[in-house]
Design an enzyme around this catalytic site. Structure first.
Site, PDB file in Angstrom:
ATOM      1  N   ASP A  79       0.851  -1.199   0.000  1.00 52.72           N
ATOM      2  CA  ASP A  79       0.000   0.000   0.000  1.00 52.72           C
ATOM      3  C   ASP A  79       0.882   1.243   0.000  1.00 52.72           C
ATOM      4  OD1 ASP A  79      -2.283  -1.497   0.029  1.00 52.72           O
ATOM      5  OD2 ASP A  79      -2.719  -1.228   2.161  1.00 52.72           O
ATOM      6  N   GLU A 164     -10.081  -8.726  -0.434  1.00 49.16           N
ATOM      7  CA  GLU A 164     -10.134 -10.191  -0.418  1.00 49.16           C
ATOM      8  C   GLU A 164     -11.235 -10.657   0.540  1.00 49.16           C
ATOM      9  OE1 GLU A 164      -5.363 -10.714  -1.443  1.00 49.16           O
ATOM     10  OE2 GLU A 164      -6.039 -10.948   0.629  1.00 49.16           O
ATOM     11  N   THR A 320      -3.905 -15.867  -5.079  1.00 49.82           N
ATOM     12  CA  THR A 320      -2.641 -15.130  -5.111  1.00 49.82           C
ATOM     13  C   THR A 320      -1.465 -16.062  -4.785  1.00 49.82           C
ATOM     14  OG1 THR A 320      -1.495 -13.199  -4.234  1.00 49.82           O
ATOM     15  CG2 THR A 320      -2.990 -14.345  -2.735  1.00 49.82           C
ATOM     16  N   GLU A 358      -2.844 -14.098  -9.337  1.00 53.73           N
ATOM     17  CA  GLU A 358      -1.795 -13.098  -9.464  1.00 53.73           C
ATOM     18  C   GLU A 358      -0.629 -13.454  -8.540  1.00 53.73           C
ATOM     19  OE1 GLU A 358      -3.602  -9.506  -6.829  1.00 53.73           O
ATOM     20  OE2 GLU A 358      -4.863 -10.175  -8.477  1.00 53.73           O
ATOM     21  N   LEU A 361       3.764 -10.702  -4.501  1.00 57.00           N
ATOM     22  CA  LEU A 361       4.783  -9.661  -4.360  1.00 57.00           C
ATOM     23  C   LEU A 361       5.421  -9.387  -5.719  1.00 57.00           C
ATOM     24  CD1 LEU A 361       6.475 -11.157  -1.152  1.00 57.00           C
ATOM     25  CD2 LEU A 361       4.852  -9.243  -1.225  1.00 57.00           C
TER      26      LEU A 361
END
Length: 471
Positions: A79, A164, A320, A358, A361
């Site tokens: 973020d 999420e 993820t 995805e 990191l």
């Protein structure tokens, strides 16, 4: 789009988008922040700036995956900006802090409204579910031209912190560090009352939410709840964990039903994102998954029920940590991202649910790209037709100048080419066997008992040890 609702650095963004087009990616994923759009007051939506952004993306020949972001940005991994919930929502919280997720010590988390108030009319007479629904309907009305033109292809529905579907069990802004087990987040008055009623109805009014599950950075064996033969395997522990995880299922199910109503008839896919909590996966209690609301043990599948719930909404499950290998993780975390990914992807395919994903990191190296390629097609390319197992799509995290640097960008272009199985770029999904049909309304509600039948562990489908399309 900035927190004050401006489209900054337009020329830089367009330059980056054209580079992505040059790399033959299909499009970009964009957070559409509740805290920006409905900032001025209830039902006072301002879509102008997002329309400008979507027009810029369309002008570059790219598609959009739009995230309905009902959470705060700021306080978690990656973020770089602070976008809180709308101020009028936070003001409601000033007089009633129990609208936020709360840990055992009473610390409030203002990232996302507790699911305990989903159906409580406390946002100016509206429930949170109604508020999210109104937002999505307004998005459809104001973006109808982009939807009709096929520019917006996916609607990812934010269902919790970080967009999420977990409880916010491992918040960095409250001092959590990897690989802490995290904390249960069910100590607001609404969830405590809900649990007390459930326990009383089950004939156990003496049961309460856990008081012995430790703190954010504990290890499992240092707590009475998660240690070997701890509370989590007792009758009261199992009852609590079932209740805690079921609340998450019901929460996601309700909001996704509103999403299919809002976007019914549009040529889009609805998606929901599940967290990749890979630390302590190899430890008996799976503590970090349990505090996040994923009741996943060796003898109980915590993810297949979510896929089954999604199936009634024609939804895609977005997962993820696709880039991670077990061998890259520190031994002290008992982490197993590869096993976790196999379990979740296999569960989706067994429930006939599409799965996308995805990387967790940012990574720019061949090892990460090869691992993503393996997960995208676990049994490799089929020379005679579509692969037997394949992911619906992959969104690379994230677009920045470091990715567009010479060496990194050249390798990224190779990665995209391998994702396309060394074939010429094909912008129309109909031409590679993926018909995009108008979204239908959700199928009838699946009884909770039927959802929980999917907790039976079936073991992962076979994955190759490495990709046949190496970068």
């Amino acid at each position: 789009v900035t927190p004050d609702n401006n489209f900054q650095n337009q020329d830089d963004i367009k330059r980056q988008l054209y580079k992505l087009k040059e790399a033959e990616v299909d499009g970009v994923m964009v957070d559409v922040w509740w805290g920006i759009i409905e900032a001025k007051g209830p039902k006072q939506y301002d879509w102008k700036v997002y329309r400008s952004l979507f027009q810029a993306i369309k002008d570059c020949g790219l598609k959009v995956q739009a995230i309905m972001s009902f959470h705060q940005c700021g306080g978690n991994v990656g973020d770089g900006v602070y976008i809180p919930l709308p101020q009028w929502v936070l003001q409601d919280g000033d007089s009633n802090l129990d609208i936020f997720y709360t840990n055992r010590r009473g610390t409030r988390n203002k990232e996302y409204l507790t699911l305990g108030i989903d159906n409580e009319p406390i946002l100016g007479g509206r429930t949170p579910i109604q508020t999210y629904s109104d937002y999505m309907k307004s998005f459809r009305e104001n973006m109808s031209d982009f939807l009709d033109a096929g520019t917006i292809v996916d609607i990812e529905v934010g269902l919790g912190p970080a967009g999420e579907l977990p409880y916010p069990s491992y918040p960095q802004n409250q001092g959590w560090n990897y690989p802490g087990i995290g904390e249960f987040q069910c100590y607001d008055k609404y969830l405590r009352e809900d649990f007390k009623k459930a326990a009383t109805d089950a004939g156990h009014p003496e049961w309460d939410v856990p008081q012995n599950a430790g703190q954010y950075n504990d290890r499992p064996e240092s707590t009475d709840f998660f240690r070997n033969n701890g509370t989590y395997v007792t009758e009261s522990g199992k009852f609590f964990l079932t209740w805690y995880s079921n609340k998450l299922l019901i929460h996601g199910d309700q909001i996704l039903e509103e999403a299919t109503k809002a976007f019914c008839g549009c040529k889009v896919k609805i998606a929901a994102k599940v967290s990749g909590i890979h630390w302590w996966f190899n430890e008996e209690s799976h503590a970090a998954e349990l505090t996040a609301g994923y009741y996943n043990l060796y003898e109980r599948d915590g993810y297949r029920p979510i896929a089954r719930m999604l199936s009634r909404h024609y939804g895609v499950l977005d997962f993820t940590c696709l880039e991670m290998k077990d061998s890259e993780q520190p031994g002290y975390a008992d982490s197993a991202p590869q096993e976790l990914v196999k379990q979740v992807l296999s569960g989706c395919w067994r429930e006939n649910v599409e799965v996308a994903g995805e990387n967790a990191l940012p990574r720019y190296d061949p090892n990460a790209y090869d691992q993503m390629l393996l997960n995208a097609r676990p049994n490799g390319v089929n020379r005679d037709g579509p692969p037997k197992l394949k992911m619906y799509g992959l969104t690379y995290l994230r677009l920045n100048n470091q990715l567009l640097d010479g060496g990194n960008f050249n390798l990224f272009k190779t990665f995209v080419r391998k994702m396309h199985a060394d074939q010429e770029y094909c912008p129309n999904p109909e031409n590679y066997g993926r018909r995009v049909v108008p979204l239908e309304q959700s199928k009838p509600k699946i009884p909770l008992e039927e959802l929980l039948e999917a907790t039976k562990p079936l073991g992962p489908l076979p994955f190759n040890s490495e990709t046949d399309m190496k970068v």
